[in-house]
Design a protein around this motif. Structure first.
Motif, short mmCIF file in Angstrom:
data_model
loop_
_atom_site.label_atom_id
_atom_site.label_comp_id
_atom_site.label_asym_id
_atom_site.label_seq_id
_atom_site.Cartn_x
_atom_site.Cartn_y
_atom_site.Cartn_z
N MET A 1 44.91 11.18 -34.79
CA MET A 1 45.04 10.17 -33.76
C MET A 1 43.73 9.41 -33.58
O MET A 1 43.74 8.19 -33.44
N ILE A 2 42.60 10.13 -33.60
CA ILE A 2 41.30 9.48 -33.43
C ILE A 2 41.02 8.57 -34.62
O ILE A 2 40.51 7.46 -34.45
N LYS A 3 41.37 9.01 -35.82
CA LYS A 3 41.13 8.18 -37.00
C LYS A 3 41.95 6.89 -36.94
O LYS A 3 41.48 5.83 -37.33
N LEU A 4 43.16 6.97 -36.43
CA LEU A 4 43.99 5.79 -36.28
C LEU A 4 43.38 4.82 -35.28
O LEU A 4 43.33 3.61 -35.51
N LEU A 5 42.88 5.36 -34.17
CA LEU A 5 42.21 4.53 -33.16
C LEU A 5 40.95 3.89 -33.75
O LEU A 5 40.70 2.71 -33.52
N ASP A 6 40.18 4.65 -34.51
CA ASP A 6 38.98 4.10 -35.14
C ASP A 6 39.33 2.99 -36.12
O ASP A 6 38.63 1.98 -36.19
N ARG A 7 40.40 3.16 -36.87
CA ARG A 7 40.81 2.12 -37.81
C ARG A 7 41.24 0.85 -37.08
O ARG A 7 40.93 -0.26 -37.50
N LEU A 8 41.98 1.02 -35.98
CA LEU A 8 42.39 -0.12 -35.18
C LEU A 8 41.18 -0.84 -34.59
O LEU A 8 41.09 -2.07 -34.64
N LEU A 9 40.24 -0.06 -34.04
CA LEU A 9 39.02 -0.66 -33.50
C LEU A 9 38.24 -1.40 -34.57
O LEU A 9 37.74 -2.50 -34.34
N LEU A 10 38.13 -0.79 -35.74
CA LEU A 10 37.40 -1.44 -36.83
C LEU A 10 38.07 -2.75 -37.24
O LEU A 10 37.40 -3.75 -37.49
N PHE A 11 39.40 -2.74 -37.29
CA PHE A 11 40.13 -3.95 -37.64
C PHE A 11 39.88 -5.05 -36.62
O PHE A 11 39.53 -6.18 -36.97
N LEU A 12 40.05 -4.72 -35.33
CA LEU A 12 39.86 -5.72 -34.28
C LEU A 12 38.41 -6.21 -34.25
O LEU A 12 38.15 -7.41 -34.08
N VAL A 62 31.78 -4.99 -26.99
CA VAL A 62 31.31 -5.10 -28.37
C VAL A 62 30.18 -4.11 -28.64
O VAL A 62 30.12 -3.48 -29.70
N LEU A 63 29.27 -3.92 -27.66
CA LEU A 63 28.19 -2.95 -27.81
C LEU A 63 28.74 -1.53 -27.94
O LEU A 63 28.29 -0.76 -28.80
N LEU A 64 29.73 -1.16 -27.13
CA LEU A 64 30.32 0.19 -27.21
C LEU A 64 31.01 0.41 -28.55
O LEU A 64 30.88 1.49 -29.15
N ILE A 65 31.75 -0.58 -29.01
CA ILE A 65 32.41 -0.45 -30.32
C ILE A 65 31.37 -0.33 -31.42
O ILE A 65 31.50 0.49 -32.33
N SER A 66 30.30 -1.11 -31.34
CA SER A 66 29.23 -1.04 -32.33
C SER A 66 28.57 0.34 -32.33
O SER A 66 28.28 0.89 -33.40
N MET A 67 28.35 0.89 -31.14
CA MET A 67 27.75 2.23 -31.06
C MET A 67 28.68 3.28 -31.66
O MET A 67 28.23 4.19 -32.35
N ARG A 68 29.98 3.13 -31.42
CA ARG A 68 30.95 4.08 -32.00
C ARG A 68 30.90 4.05 -33.52
O ARG A 68 30.85 5.08 -34.19
N PHE A 69 30.87 2.85 -34.10
CA PHE A 69 30.81 2.73 -35.55
C PHE A 69 29.48 3.21 -36.10
O PHE A 69 29.42 3.77 -37.19
N PHE A 70 28.40 3.03 -35.35
CA PHE A 70 27.10 3.54 -35.78
C PHE A 70 27.11 5.06 -35.85
O PHE A 70 26.67 5.65 -36.82
#
Length: 187
Positions: A1-12, A62-70
């Motif tokens: 489930m988390i991987k799916l959410l991460d993929r969606l976040l990365l796409f957006l 955008v900062l929170l999403i960037s931190m998550r991907f970092f």
């Protein structure tokens, strides 16, 4: 489930950053007239507190999403290469799940009358759970063929890896059709 959410976040995130980059490139290269840009900005900034709050909100997201991907980029994923670990008197042995799947396929292919094999391996406390998916030619008894395949796979895996096999499940997906040969008639 988390991987799916991460993929969606990365796409957006990718779409948003890509669109912002295209707009910035077009604006910097003079693609928009200054008069039009001033009109858009003045319409958008009717109430400066609303605009300021919106910009801060979007920037925080955008900062929170960037931190998550970092964090994802620097974290080592322990599940990158699933393996079965054994400890011996001489040290550790790691056998990849893919290796066990290939051994199962090799053993199952020795059974006469099977085609198009696929294998899945599950690791549990009781031992390995192996699922073999196969097509058969339909010439022999399917229960006999399945039992032979189970026995062969179990013995081969235990002999090759030293890991006990808890179960070998065989799923016969279909019967393959032998190509029929037609003789042409010459008149």
């Amino acid at each position: 489930m988390i991987k799916l959410l991460d993929r969606l976040l990365l796409f957006l995130y990718s779409v948003a950053i890509g669109a912002a980059s295209i707009i910035a490139i077009v604006a910097a290269s003079g693609g928009f007239s200054v008069k039009w840009l001033n009109e858009v900005v003045s319409e958008f900034t009717g109430d400066s507190r609303v605009v300021q709050g919106s910009v801060i909100g979007v920037a925080i997201i955008v900062l929170l999403i960037s931190m998550r991907f970092f964090v994802l980029s620097i974290r080592r994923d322990g599940n990158s290469a699933p393996s079965i670990n054994q400890r011996t008197e001489h040290g550790d042995i790691r056998i990849s799940v893919e290796t066990v799947e290939n051994l199962a396929l090799k053993a199952a292919s020795r059974t006469k009358g099977v085609k198009d094999l696929r294998a899945r391996v599950r690791v549990s406390e009781a031992g390995l759970g192996i699922l073999i998916r196969a097509f058969v030619d339909g010439e022999g008894s399917i229960p006999t063929l399945s039992e032979e395949m189970q026995r062969t796979v179990s013995q081969q895996i235990e002999e090759a890896t030293g890991i006990p096999v808890a179960e070998v499940s065989v799923f016969i997906a279909n019967v393959t059709q032998a190509p029929t040969t037609f003789k042409s008639r010459v008149e």
